[in-house]
Design an enzyme around this catalytic site. Structure first.
Site, PDB file in Angstrom:
ATOM      1  N   GLY A 117      82.859  33.023  32.553  1.00 40.35           N
ATOM      2  CA  GLY A 117      81.978  33.708  33.491  1.00 40.35           C
ATOM      3  C   GLY A 117      82.163  33.249  34.927  1.00 40.35           C
ATOM      4  O   GLY A 117      81.779  33.964  35.861  1.00 40.35           O
TER       5      GLY A 117
ATOM      6  N   GLU B 130      87.150   6.813  34.536  1.00 38.30           N
ATOM      7  CA  GLU B 130      88.075   6.422  33.465  1.00 38.30           C
ATOM      8  C   GLU B 130      88.134   4.907  33.292  1.00 38.30           C
ATOM      9  O   GLU B 130      88.351   4.412  32.187  1.00 38.30           O
ATOM     10  CB  GLU B 130      89.478   6.959  33.748  1.00 38.30           C
ATOM     11  CG  GLU B 130      89.614   8.452  33.531  1.00 38.30           C
ATOM     12  CD  GLU B 130      91.021   8.952  33.796  1.00 38.30           C
ATOM     13  OE1 GLU B 130      91.804   8.261  34.491  1.00 38.30           O
ATOM     14  OE2 GLU B 130      91.333  10.046  33.310  1.00 38.30           O
TER      15      GLU B 130
ATOM     16  N   ARG C 133      79.948  11.377  33.060  1.00 41.65           N
ATOM     17  CA  ARG C 133      80.214  12.630  33.773  1.00 41.65           C
ATOM     18  C   ARG C 133      79.087  12.860  34.765  1.00 41.65           C
ATOM     19  O   ARG C 133      77.951  13.144  34.378  1.00 41.65           O
ATOM     20  CB  ARG C 133      80.325  13.798  32.795  1.00 41.65           C
ATOM     21  CG  ARG C 133      81.493  13.694  31.845  1.00 41.65           C
ATOM     22  CD  ARG C 133      82.796  13.700  32.600  1.00 41.65           C
ATOM     23  NE  ARG C 133      83.945  13.764  31.702  1.00 41.65           N
ATOM     24  CZ  ARG C 133      85.190  13.792  32.118  1.00 41.65           C
ATOM     25  NH1 ARG C 133      85.470  13.744  33.413  1.00 41.65           N
ATOM     26  NH2 ARG C 133      86.175  13.840  31.257  1.00 41.65           N
TER      27      ARG C 133
ATOM     28  N   ARG D  21      81.062  38.052  42.658  1.00 40.63           N
ATOM     29  CA  ARG D  21      81.245  37.082  41.580  1.00 40.63           C
ATOM     30  C   ARG D  21      81.981  35.877  42.151  1.00 40.63           C
ATOM     31  O   ARG D  21      82.999  36.013  42.810  1.00 40.63           O
ATOM     32  CB  ARG D  21      82.055  37.672  40.417  1.00 40.63           C
ATOM     33  CG  ARG D  21      81.323  38.736  39.638  1.00 40.63           C
ATOM     34  CD  ARG D  21      80.135  38.130  38.877  1.00 40.63           C
ATOM     35  NE  ARG D  21      79.372  39.119  38.151  1.00 40.63           N
ATOM     36  CZ  ARG D  21      78.219  39.640  38.555  1.00 40.63           C
ATOM     37  NH1 ARG D  21      77.714  39.294  39.731  1.00 40.63           N
ATOM     38  NH2 ARG D  21      77.578  40.512  37.820  1.00 40.63           N
TER      39      ARG D  21
ATOM     40  N   GLU E  51      98.488  12.398  28.628  1.00 39.09           N
ATOM     41  CA  GLU E  51      97.069  12.039  28.655  1.00 39.09           C
ATOM     42  C   GLU E  51      96.698  11.126  27.489  1.00 39.09           C
ATOM     43  O   GLU E  51      95.915  10.190  27.659  1.00 39.09           O
ATOM     44  CB  GLU E  51      96.190  13.293  28.643  1.00 39.09           C
ATOM     45  CG  GLU E  51      96.245  14.099  29.925  1.00 39.09           C
ATOM     46  CD  GLU E  51      95.669  13.368  31.129  1.00 39.09           C
ATOM     47  OE1 GLU E  51      94.847  12.441  30.957  1.00 39.09           O
ATOM     48  OE2 GLU E  51      96.041  13.727  32.257  1.00 39.09           O
TER      49      GLU E  51
ATOM     50  N   ALA F 127      91.687  13.800  27.263  1.00 39.10           N
ATOM     51  CA  ALA F 127      91.930  15.095  27.893  1.00 39.10           C
ATOM     52  C   ALA F 127      92.329  14.883  29.338  1.00 39.10           C
ATOM     53  O   ALA F 127      92.153  13.793  29.882  1.00 39.10           O
ATOM     54  CB  ALA F 127      90.668  15.960  27.819  1.00 39.10           C
TER      55      ALA F 127
ATOM     56  N   LEU G 213      93.525  17.152  33.270  1.00 38.14           N
ATOM     57  CA  LEU G 213      93.908  18.336  34.034  1.00 38.14           C
ATOM     58  C   LEU G 213      95.403  18.570  33.954  1.00 38.14           C
ATOM     59  O   LEU G 213      96.193  17.634  33.863  1.00 38.14           O
ATOM     60  CB  LEU G 213      93.519  18.163  35.502  1.00 38.14           C
ATOM     61  CG  LEU G 213      92.037  18.083  35.808  1.00 38.14           C
ATOM     62  CD1 LEU G 213      91.821  17.716  37.266  1.00 38.14           C
ATOM     63  CD2 LEU G 213      91.363  19.406  35.480  1.00 38.14           C
TER      64      LEU G 213
ATOM     65  N   GLU H 193      89.811  28.727  33.974  1.00 38.37           N
ATOM     66  CA  GLU H 193      90.345  27.499  33.382  1.00 38.37           C
ATOM     67  C   GLU H 193      90.672  27.721  31.914  1.00 38.37           C
ATOM     68  O   GLU H 193      89.866  28.264  31.163  1.00 38.37           O
ATOM     69  CB  GLU H 193      89.327  26.363  33.475  1.00 38.37           C
ATOM     70  CG  GLU H 193      89.799  25.107  32.762  1.00 38.37           C
ATOM     71  CD  GLU H 193      88.724  24.044  32.566  1.00 38.37           C
ATOM     72  OE1 GLU H 193      89.056  22.995  31.999  1.00 38.37           O
ATOM     73  OE2 GLU H 193      87.576  24.273  32.974  1.00 38.37           O
TER      74      GLU H 193
ATOM     75  N   GLU I 241      95.226   7.596  28.665  1.00 38.79           N
ATOM     76  CA  GLU I 241      93.795   7.352  28.456  1.00 38.79           C
ATOM     77  C   GLU I 241      93.501   6.389  27.312  1.00 38.79           C
ATOM     78  O   GLU I 241      92.588   5.570  27.426  1.00 38.79           O
ATOM     79  CB  GLU I 241      93.048   8.669  28.217  1.00 38.79           C
ATOM     80  CG  GLU I 241      92.908   9.493  29.464  1.00 38.79           C
ATOM     81  CD  GLU I 241      91.859  10.582  29.343  1.00 38.79           C
ATOM     82  OE1 GLU I 241      91.249  10.748  28.268  1.00 38.79           O
ATOM     83  OE2 GLU I 241      91.650  11.280  30.347  1.00 38.79           O
TER      84      GLU I 241
END
Length: 197
Positions: free
Chosen positions: A126, A154, A74, A47, A103, A86, A88, A130, A107
């Site tokens: 899966g 951004e 994206r 996996r 953020e 949003a 990290l 995160e 942003e």
């Protein structure tokens, strides 16, 4: 008696692990050979795991019941998506709420008086551990982003205000498909309908 519906922690034995990618960026990719518990006669299976520091997502709703959204390109998905502010969780040991505050300011140049955690999501369990912590922010006002400079995608973001009900329609019609905004706005509407905001 009703059945309790809940996720649970569980860890299967890992026989071996090898890095497929580990560099200077925040994420890494490794391959684990895993064995199902109680199945010693079965061979282990591979996996892939994307190591990720997690993220925060902010559903910022103003007094007119509009959501502050961004349109952002994206590359991996080859599209421009309607998203929520949003980011990290890349500041070492920073509390998720502090990351969300940062953020929102960086942003979309907003700050909020009221914060509430709406959701705690595993968007792709899966392949990755995160965690996305989704917050509701209310009592919004302008805030300077300080010395933070928008770069790359951004720098090309567009901020848009969308009425909550219009955003729900866009989600249900398939015009808005990015998972954090979908989960956040639907959770918000359910809580609003229950009178739990």
């Amino acid at each position: 008696m009703p059945t309790t519906v809940a996720d649970s922690s569980e860890s299967w034995p890992v026989e071996s692990s090898r890095d497929l990618y580990r560099g200077d960026w925040l994420v890494a990719l490794r391959a684990d050979v895993v064995r199902r518990p109680g199945a010693a006669a079965e061979p282990g299976f591979e996996r892939w795991v994307l190591e990720h520091p997690g993220a925060v997502v902010v559903l910022a709703v103003d007094e007119q019941e509009r959501v502050c959204c961004v349109r952002q390109y994206r590359h991996a998905a080859q599209g421009r998506f309607v998203e929520l502010p949003a980011g990290l969780r890349d500041a070492h040991a920073e509390d998720p709420l502090e990351t969300a505050r940062r953020e929102l300011r960086e942003e979309v140049e907003l700050e909020a008086d009221e914060w509430r955690q709406l959701l705690d999501l595993y968007p792709s369990a899966g392949i990755s551990a995160e965690r996305q912590v989704v917050y509701l922010a209310r009592g919004l006002r302008h805030a300077d982003r300080g010395d933070f400079a928008l770069e790359h995608e951004e720098a090309d973001m567009e901020r848009v205000w969308v009425p909550v009900d219009d955003l729900v329609d866009a989600v249900l019609d398939g015009r808005v498909s990015e998972s954090p905004i979908t989960a956040a706005v639907l959770a918000y509407v359910v809580l609003r309908e229950k009178g739990d905001l």
